[in-house]
Design an enzyme around this catalytic site. Structure first.
Site, PDB file in Angstrom:
ATOM      1  N   LYS A 191       0.842  -1.183   0.000  1.00  0.00           N
ATOM      2  CA  LYS A 191       0.000   0.000   0.000  1.00  0.00           C
ATOM      3  C   LYS A 191       0.884   1.243   0.000  1.00  0.00           C
ATOM      4  CE  LYS A 191      -3.877   1.943   2.643  1.00  0.00           C
ATOM      5  NZ  LYS A 191      -4.680   1.790   3.888  1.00  0.00           N
TER       6      LYS A 191
ATOM      7  N   HIS B 265      -0.379   4.510   0.216  1.00  0.00           N
ATOM      8  CA  HIS B 265      -0.993   5.657   0.884  1.00  0.00           C
ATOM      9  C   HIS B 265      -1.373   5.258   2.310  1.00  0.00           C
ATOM     10  CE1 HIS B 265      -4.350   3.289  -0.721  1.00  0.00           C
ATOM     11  NE2 HIS B 265      -5.068   3.778   0.287  1.00  0.00           N
TER      12      HIS B 265
END
Length: 245
Positions: free
Chosen positions: A118, A120
């Site tokens: 991921k 963000h």
């Protein structure tokens, strides 16, 4: 077909019966990825129904609890489920372990990896409990070539965790395929590999590798209830391909 064996623990018998009734464990003739003709096939991906998920999570939990009681498995903090099949298995088993023994397993956590990190928010590729400094048990369906489980071990090592054990649903107890090739109906070369994928992982990483069921358990459970043809074919397959570990 209902399995009933005084030689198997109740949770193994219940698990085997669920596998047979839901066609998760099939008997017949199946070509494996290795090219071997197997008299049985196991597909843990079919444990998607609520009652079946309860059955497999209970079987994992009972196997882990028995290994802790016997001393085979040491203390641990996190169950890690490799993406993707290991994710529901680890999360469901954590909950069942808390029901089995809240005092011992009530603070146990789960964790799993994302296939893609991921970029963000909090970032990273781990969901659930942070692994750094934790003692980890990996939960997966099977170990075939050992590639997927080694990927999970690499993730655990990079996160700064300590691998203390692995648990799978089924140990086929068979030797790794001979890279020089195997011919159906012929005896294996005496110089062919004799260790199983599970045996290789156990030797390489020095940790216990546990399973809910083994091929021995399947044959024991089917004795007296399965057809003579099915049992004989399972026994012959075991004789031909049984690993040395």
């Amino acid at each position: 077909m209902a399995v009933s064996s005084s030689q198997l623990p109740a949770y193994k018998t219940a698990f085997l019966n669920s596998c047979l009734s839901a066609q998760i464990l099939k008997l017949g003739s199946f070509t494996l990825k290795s090219g071997r003709q197997s008299p049985y096939f196991f597909n843990a991906g079919l444990f998607h129904r609520a009652d079946l998920l309860l059955t497999i999570s209970d079987a994992y939990a009972q196997t882990i609890a028995a290994a802790r009681s016997s001393g085979e498995l040491g203390e641990f903090d996190v169950l890690f489920g490799p993406a993707y099949k290991g994710i529901p298995l680890a999360t469901a088993t954590v909950g069942r372990l808390a029901e089995v023994d809240r005092a011992q397993f009530g603070s146990l956590s789960y964790s799993f990896n994302r296939k893609e990190a991921k970029t963000h928010g909090e970032g990273g590729n781990i969901v659930g409990a942070p692994l750094k400094g934790k003692r980890v048990v990996v939960v997966d369906d099977v170990i075939t070539a050992g590639t997927a489980i080694r990927e999970a071990m690499d993730i655990i090592a990079k996160e700064g965790a300590i691998l203390v054990g692995i648990i799978v649903a089924l140990d086929r107890m068979e030797r790794m395929p001979d890279p020089r090739g195997e011919k159906e109906g012929q005896e294996l070369d005496a110089n062919a590999p004799r260790m199983s994928a599970i045996g290789q992982v156990r030797k390489e990483y020095g940790v216990p590798v546990m399973s809910i069921l083994t091929l021995d358990d399947i044959i024991e459970g089917l004795n007296g209830v399965g057809t003579d043809e099915d049992v004989n074919r399972l026994e012959e397959y075991r004789r031909r391909y049984r690993a040395s570990d």
